[in-house]
Design a protein around this motif. Structure first.
Motif, PDB file in Angstrom:
ATOM      1  N   GLU A   1     -29.931  -7.191  67.255  1.00  0.00           N
ATOM      2  CA  GLU A   1     -30.997  -6.505  67.137  1.00  0.00           C
ATOM      3  C   GLU A   1     -31.144  -5.490  66.312  1.00  0.00           C
ATOM      4  O   GLU A   1     -30.187  -4.470  66.061  1.00  0.00           O
ATOM      5  N   ALA A   2     -32.223  -5.332  65.512  1.00  0.00           N
ATOM      6  CA  ALA A   2     -32.353  -4.496  64.418  1.00  0.00           C
ATOM      7  C   ALA A   2     -32.279  -3.081  64.798  1.00  0.00           C
ATOM      8  O   ALA A   2     -32.708  -2.590  66.035  1.00  0.00           O
ATOM      9  N   GLY A   3     -31.499  -2.214  64.124  1.00  0.00           N
ATOM     10  CA  GLY A   3     -31.264  -0.683  64.418  1.00  0.00           C
ATOM     11  C   GLY A   3     -30.224  -0.500  65.244  1.00  0.00           C
ATOM     12  O   GLY A   3     -29.820   0.662  65.389  1.00  0.00           O
ATOM     13  N   TYR A   4     -29.649  -1.591  65.884  1.00  0.00           N
ATOM     14  CA  TYR A   4     -28.725  -1.274  67.025  1.00  0.00           C
ATOM     15  C   TYR A   4     -27.251  -1.841  66.278  1.00  0.00           C
ATOM     16  O   TYR A   4     -27.137  -2.694  65.585  1.00  0.00           O
ATOM     17  N   ILE A   5     -26.075  -0.862  66.747  1.00  0.00           N
ATOM     18  CA  ILE A   5     -24.727  -1.309  66.498  1.00  0.00           C
ATOM     19  C   ILE A   5     -24.450  -2.741  67.338  1.00  0.00           C
ATOM     20  O   ILE A   5     -24.479  -2.570  68.339  1.00  0.00           O
ATOM     21  N   VAL A   6     -24.379  -3.755  66.699  1.00  0.00           N
ATOM     22  CA  VAL A   6     -23.986  -5.004  67.501  1.00  0.00           C
ATOM     23  C   VAL A   6     -22.758  -5.632  67.465  1.00  0.00           C
ATOM     24  O   VAL A   6     -22.413  -6.345  68.074  1.00  0.00           O
ATOM     25  N   GLY A   7     -21.646  -4.650  66.469  1.00  0.00           N
ATOM     26  CA  GLY A   7     -20.372  -5.001  66.382  1.00  0.00           C
ATOM     27  C   GLY A   7     -19.583  -4.259  65.649  1.00  0.00           C
ATOM     28  O   GLY A   7     -20.156  -3.280  64.997  1.00  0.00           O
ATOM     29  N   MET A   8     -18.200  -4.312  65.738  1.00  0.00           N
ATOM     30  CA  MET A   8     -17.564  -3.275  65.211  1.00  0.00           C
ATOM     31  C   MET A   8     -16.184  -4.085  64.440  1.00  0.00           C
ATOM     32  O   MET A   8     -15.744  -5.001  65.268  1.00  0.00           O
ATOM     33  N   SER A   9     -15.804  -3.777  63.189  1.00  0.00           N
ATOM     34  CA  SER A   9     -14.959  -4.583  62.509  1.00  0.00           C
ATOM     35  C   SER A   9     -13.624  -4.224  63.203  1.00  0.00           C
ATOM     36  O   SER A   9     -13.411  -3.169  63.629  1.00  0.00           O
TER      37      SER A   9
ATOM     38  N   LEU B   1     -16.319  -1.713  76.126  1.00  0.00           N
ATOM     39  CA  LEU B   1     -17.134  -1.378  74.943  1.00  0.00           C
ATOM     40  C   LEU B   1     -18.648  -1.011  75.126  1.00  0.00           C
ATOM     41  O   LEU B   1     -18.766  -0.552  76.325  1.00  0.00           O
ATOM     42  N   GLY B   2     -19.512  -0.973  74.217  1.00  0.00           N
ATOM     43  CA  GLY B   2     -21.069  -0.673  74.384  1.00  0.00           C
ATOM     44  C   GLY B   2     -21.788  -1.625  73.708  1.00  0.00           C
ATOM     45  O   GLY B   2     -21.645  -2.896  74.034  1.00  0.00           O
ATOM     46  N   SER B   3     -22.662  -1.075  73.069  1.00  0.00           N
ATOM     47  CA  SER B   3     -23.741  -2.015  72.518  1.00  0.00           C
ATOM     48  C   SER B   3     -23.194  -3.144  71.788  1.00  0.00           C
ATOM     49  O   SER B   3     -23.694  -4.008  71.128  1.00  0.00           O
ATOM     50  N   GLU B   4     -21.917  -2.717  70.965  1.00  0.00           N
ATOM     51  CA  GLU B   4     -21.262  -3.740  69.943  1.00  0.00           C
ATOM     52  C   GLU B   4     -20.470  -4.758  70.694  1.00  0.00           C
ATOM     53  O   GLU B   4     -20.026  -5.541  70.173  1.00  0.00           O
ATOM     54  N   THR B   5     -20.625  -4.982  72.039  1.00  0.00           N
ATOM     55  CA  THR B   5     -19.804  -5.981  72.698  1.00  0.00           C
ATOM     56  C   THR B   5     -19.822  -7.223  72.298  1.00  0.00           C
ATOM     57  O   THR B   5     -18.866  -8.227  72.295  1.00  0.00           O
ATOM     58  N   ARG B   6     -20.961  -7.635  71.935  1.00  0.00           N
ATOM     59  CA  ARG B   6     -21.154  -9.098  71.821  1.00  0.00           C
ATOM     60  C   ARG B   6     -20.594  -9.810  70.328  1.00  0.00           C
ATOM     61  O   ARG B   6     -20.085 -10.893  70.338  1.00  0.00           O
ATOM     62  N   LYS B   7     -20.463  -8.700  69.450  1.00  0.00           N
ATOM     63  CA  LYS B   7     -19.873  -9.183  68.183  1.00  0.00           C
ATOM     64  C   LYS B   7     -18.579  -8.344  67.695  1.00  0.00           C
ATOM     65  O   LYS B   7     -18.235  -8.097  66.491  1.00  0.00           O
TER      66      LYS B   7
END
Length: 422
Positions: free
Chosen positions: A357-365, A139-145
């Motif tokens: 983090e504002a403006g970043y993708i932090v999760g994907m459904s 994954l990438g930036s979305e990894t935490r959620k």
């Protein structure tokens, strides 16, 4: 008193063992048969603007014939504190399985994925791309959620001795691509790897970039550096990828799943010849999104990219999720009849804490269909659609889709009812 030196030696040996275990495997738990281990990657060091794109061989990983149930990761400092994306952007992490010839020593850090080394056999997923996208997890930036749990009675089977070639043993490698954006001149441009910001005209192998290549993976390779604001200075930091794996011991009650990764940049075309299909799937992995007309409202500036693909062997979809970069507004996988197999939408952060983090993708459904409710037929044509907001230009974006597919005959006594979307 003569025994004191031996006692102290024993004590020091035990202490060294404890410290070693803590460094590589922070926790190991077993709850109702589901085991959980928390591990750390080797250290990578970043300074403002710098890039780490590391490949680590023979990482700490559960051993034996097991079914993997979950794999999560995040970037942390040496104290274990999560690092927010606006300080260190996690472009991607990938975990790959491979077989290594016994008795052969390979450096635990290598700048090559080893696809052409005779002593290493990369064990690809079931995906259709001819090169790249071989990972089992990533994954990438979305990894935490982003949920990664594989529901019962399913699991990702690994470690089966019957599948390992004679003279080889199974191991895992990790690729971590992180960008330190502290003090950079253009944060979005840096995480989208714009070539001018990195002052790069050649790729990591010294080959000139194509004339129209303005941003992407070829410009933010290991040890490159994005342009900083004048006068900015800050210290180097030691960071790690902390990854958590959950698994169960393999038994016949588990239904194995196949991992497929689709790429919206796949150039595969249906053949007009009597042979039926063109077999080559060239996946570029990344693409650019051009900005829309300045006269259009920003909320109506959408870029849609589609590709038709054929899944050779079908089954029941038990999990699906998309991967997109900043600017992404969602991706959908359609069946041949137009039905929605899964629609995956990004969540953007709104604050400053890690994971929001504002403006970043932090999760994907993610999609978890009820077992047997979403089927793909053998040879069915699928449509993958990736959507980005094009109010401004984006370089090096991705439109990937992960799905887990099981045999179309699940065991009725162990069916799990799960919501379609998480």
């Amino acid at each position: 008193m003569a025994r004191c030196p031996q006692v102290w030696l024993l004590f020091l040996a035990i202490l060294f063992l404890v410290i070693s275990v803590q460094n590589s495997q922070a926790r190991l738990r077993d709850e109702n048969g589901v085991k959980s281990g928390v591990f750390l990657s080797p250290k990578f060091v970043l300074e403002p603007g710098s890039v780490a794109n590391k490949v680590y061989y023979n990482i700490d990983f559960p051993r034996g014939h097991i079914a993997i149930k979950e794999f999560n990761a995040e970037v942390v400092d040496k104290a274990g504190n999560p690092i927010p994306l606006y300080k260190t952007y996690l472009h991607h992490w990938l975990a790959l399985r491979y077989y290594q010839r016994k008795g052969v020593e390979i450096s635990n850090f290598n700048d090559s994925l080893g696809f052409h080394q005779s002593d290493i056999i990369i064990v690809r997923n079931s995906g259709i791309c001819e090169a790249g996208l071989s990972q089992y997890f990533g994954l990438g930036s979305e990894t935490r959620k982003t949920a990664t749990h594989v529901p019962d009675p399913y699991g990702i089977e690994v470690g089966n001795l019957a599948e390992i070639p004679d003279g080889y043993e199974e191991k895992w490698l990790l690729n971590v691509h992180a960008i330190d954006t502290r003090g950079v001149e253009d944060r979005l441009g840096c995480i989208e790897c714009r070539c001018d910001l990195y002052n790069v005209t050649e790729d990591e192998h010294g080959q000139p970039l194509k004339p129209h290549y303005v941003g992407g993976l070829y410009c933010c390779y290991d040890e490159t550096r994005c342009r900083l604001r004048k006068g900015f200075d800050s210290a180097k930091r030691s960071l790690y990828l902390r990854y958590t794996v959950k698994w169960v011991d393999w038994d016949n009650s588990i239904d194995p799943v196949n991992i497929y990764i689709f790429d919206v940049t796949d150039t595969w075309k249906r053949s007009d010849q009597s042979t039926g299909l063109s077999r080559r799937h060239d996946c570029a992995i990344e693409y650019d999104v051009e900005s829309c007309s300045t006269s259009m409202a920003s909320d109506s500036c959408n870029n849609t990219k589609r590709v038709s693909l054929i899944l050779p062997t079908g089954g029941d979809v038990i999990y699906a999720v998309a991967h997109q970069h900043a600017g992404g507004i969602g991706s959908t996988l359609y069946g041949e009849d137009g039905r929605v197999i899964c629609k995956s939408i990004p969540t953007y952060g709104e604050g400053k804490e890690a994971g929001n983090e504002a403006g970043y993708i932090v999760g994907m459904s993610t999609c978890y269909p009820q077992p047997g409710s979403v089927k793909i037929s053998d040879g069915e044509t699928l449509i993958l659609e990736s959507n980005y907001n094009s109010a401004q230009r984006h370089t090096g974006v991705m439109g990937l889709f992960y799905i887990l597919v099981a045999d179309p005959s699940p065991k009725p006594e162990s069916v799990l009812r799960a919501p379609f979307e998480v």
